[in-house]
Design an enzyme around this catalytic site. Structure first.
Site, PDB file in Angstrom:
ATOM      1  N   VAL A 182      11.143  -0.455 -23.060  1.00  0.00           N
ATOM      2  CA  VAL A 182      12.431  -0.665 -23.726  1.00  0.00           C
ATOM      3  C   VAL A 182      12.805  -2.147 -23.664  1.00  0.00           C
ATOM      4  CG1 VAL A 182      14.878  -0.058 -23.789  1.00  0.00           C
ATOM      5  CG2 VAL A 182      13.181   1.689 -23.216  1.00  0.00           C
ATOM      6  N   ASP A 183      12.588  -2.759 -22.511  1.00  0.00           N
ATOM      7  CA  ASP A 183      12.819  -4.207 -22.405  1.00  0.00           C
ATOM      8  C   ASP A 183      11.951  -4.962 -23.399  1.00  0.00           C
ATOM      9  OD1 ASP A 183      14.778  -4.416 -20.431  1.00  0.00           O
ATOM     10  OD2 ASP A 183      13.336  -4.336 -18.801  1.00  0.00           O
ATOM     11  N   PHE A 184      10.683  -4.602 -23.477  1.00  0.00           N
ATOM     12  CA  PHE A 184       9.736  -5.315 -24.331  1.00  0.00           C
ATOM     13  C   PHE A 184      10.139  -5.199 -25.799  1.00  0.00           C
ATOM     14  CE2 PHE A 184       5.553  -5.842 -26.433  1.00  0.00           C
ATOM     15  CZ  PHE A 184       5.197  -7.061 -25.883  1.00  0.00           C
ATOM     16  N   GLY A 187      13.305  -7.141 -26.498  1.00  0.00           N
ATOM     17  CA  GLY A 187      13.018  -8.561 -26.632  1.00  0.00           C
ATOM     18  C   GLY A 187      12.542  -8.918 -28.027  1.00  0.00           C
TER      19      GLY A 187
END
Length: 413
Positions: A182-184, A187
């Protein structure tokens, strides 16, 4: 390294983000040529500097404080330290903003407004500024004030609901994906939105505020599986390693390892039955429709395929699949990824000069954007030391050496 002009050359980005999602977004812009100035807390820096299971080893006893999280998300940046809670720090940041194109931050909603560093305040200084705020739940709504990290959103956005061992099998239940997906993805959404806002500015002369939430990304990345639910109202089952588009699609075993097979289309399935020497399976009423192969009778079919595939080595089986154009790929442990001939051909491991590392270099993961023909992403700088470029950047803003020393002594930088 390409000699072509970078796509974002001349664009300056102020990166006030920490950990992973925001830093990934800023790094993408840096890979594409932007001058990214990472603003970190004096003495502490980005929390991601100490996250992870490994770190860059420094030379001559230097602690470079670059753990895996940080090294993966902060190349092509210059680091300055700045205490923005102090008036002198706010003054420096406003000077940076005057010449900046983009500011990315991931503070809690309202935090920067206390210091006059919110979008509306900085817009008055630079109306062309693209200001991107990255939070867990967004800038408004009943949960806006909550902090949030990747695992929370894999759980709440539906990702874990469709990932894991199917019910009725040993170990059944939802699973979090290993990487912080989810972070990736968030981003990347940061970078995409900033690029779109810069194009809008090119057309109108106006900057804008961007509200990016990990929640939004987590729901969107469930993609076609979530769309199936919206269309049918039927909750899809977890499929373990099974494919989502039909079958057979799963890990299959060989004499010496595993391959992932995707033969979900009818023609691929027909070729597989011929290759297996069992053409009668093509019209078998258990497997004569994609839904039966991929969902209803998936386990039974994979058992049949495994009984056949175990007679061959992975290399032998891959050659057989390649010969008849059936999609398949070897399962790799992490060390084997870097031995893969196609990974090596694509140059996905990039040895980068690093003046503070024990070996003088650091191995980084190449940008997926490195193969643009005219303006490829490049790696020009290793991840920075904390505050490595403070004096350099302040000098560019007009601060002389004496004033820079005063700011250091006062712990403003």
């Amino acid at each position: 390294m390409s000699s072509n002009k970078a796509a974002l050359e001349g664009i300056r980005v102020i990166d006030m983000t920490r950990v992973l999602a925001g830093p990934i977004g800023a790094q993408i812009l840096g890979d594409l040529g932007a001058d990214v100035i990472k603003v970190e807390r004096p003495g502490v820096g980005d929390d991601g500097r100490v996250y992870g299971l490994a770190e860059v080893k420094g030379k001559d006893g230097v602690n470079v404080r670059q753990a895996g999280f940080f090294a993966a998300a902060n190349r092509n940046k210059r680091s300055i330290t700045l205490n923005h809670s102090k008036p002198e720090g706010q003054e420096i940041l406003r000077k940076l903003v005057q010449g900046a194109d983009v500011l990315i931050e991931n503070y809690k909603v309202g935090d920067l407004k206390r210091f006059g560093l919110d979008y509306e305040s900085l817009k008055a200084i630079n109306p062309r500024l693209v200001y991107c705020s990255v939070t867990g739940f967004g800038q408004t709504g009943p949960m806006a004030a909550r902090p949030g990290y990747d695992g929370l959103f894999q759980a709440t956005g539906g990702m874990m609901a469709v990932t894991g061992i199917p019910d009725g099998q040993p170990g059944a239940g939802p699973l979090k994906a290993g990487p912080s997906l989810v972070d990736f993805i968030t981003g990347h959404n940061v970078a995409i939105s900033v690029l779109a806002a810069l194009q809008h500015r090119n057309q109108t002369g106006e900057g804008q505020h961007i509200d990016i939430a990990l929640l939004d990304s987590s729901v969107a990345m469930v993609s076609h599986i979530m769309q199936d639910y919206l269309l049918s109202g039927v909750v899809p089952p977890r499929l373990g390693n099974g494919g989502n588009g039909g079958g057979p699609a799963d890990l299959i075993h060989t004499k010496d390892g595993m391959l992932y097979l995707t033969a979900g289309g009818d023609e691929h399935w027909r070729r597989l039955t011929v290759l297996m020497g069992q053409p009668e399976l093509y019209q078998d009423p258990r497997f004569d429709e994609n839904y039966k192969r991929g969902k209803l009778n998936r386990v039974e079919l994979i058992d049949i395929v495994n009984a056949w595939s175990r007679n061959f080595t992975s290399e032998e089986l891959q050659a057989k699949f390649d010969e008849v154009s059936i999609p398949a790929a070897r399962y790799n442990e992490l060390p084997e990824v870097w031995e893969d001939p196609q990974v090596q051909h694509r140059g996905l491991r990039v040895t980068t000069p690093h003046p503070w590392s024990e070996t003088g270099t650091v191995d980084l993961i190449a940008s997926p954007l490195a193969n643009m023909s005219e303006s490829p992403a490049t790696i020009r700088r290793a991840p920075p030391l904390l505050g490595e470029h403070s004096a350099e950047v302040l000098s560019e803003l007009g601060y002389d050496e004496a004033r820079i020393t005063e700011l250091q002594d006062a712990k403003i930088i």
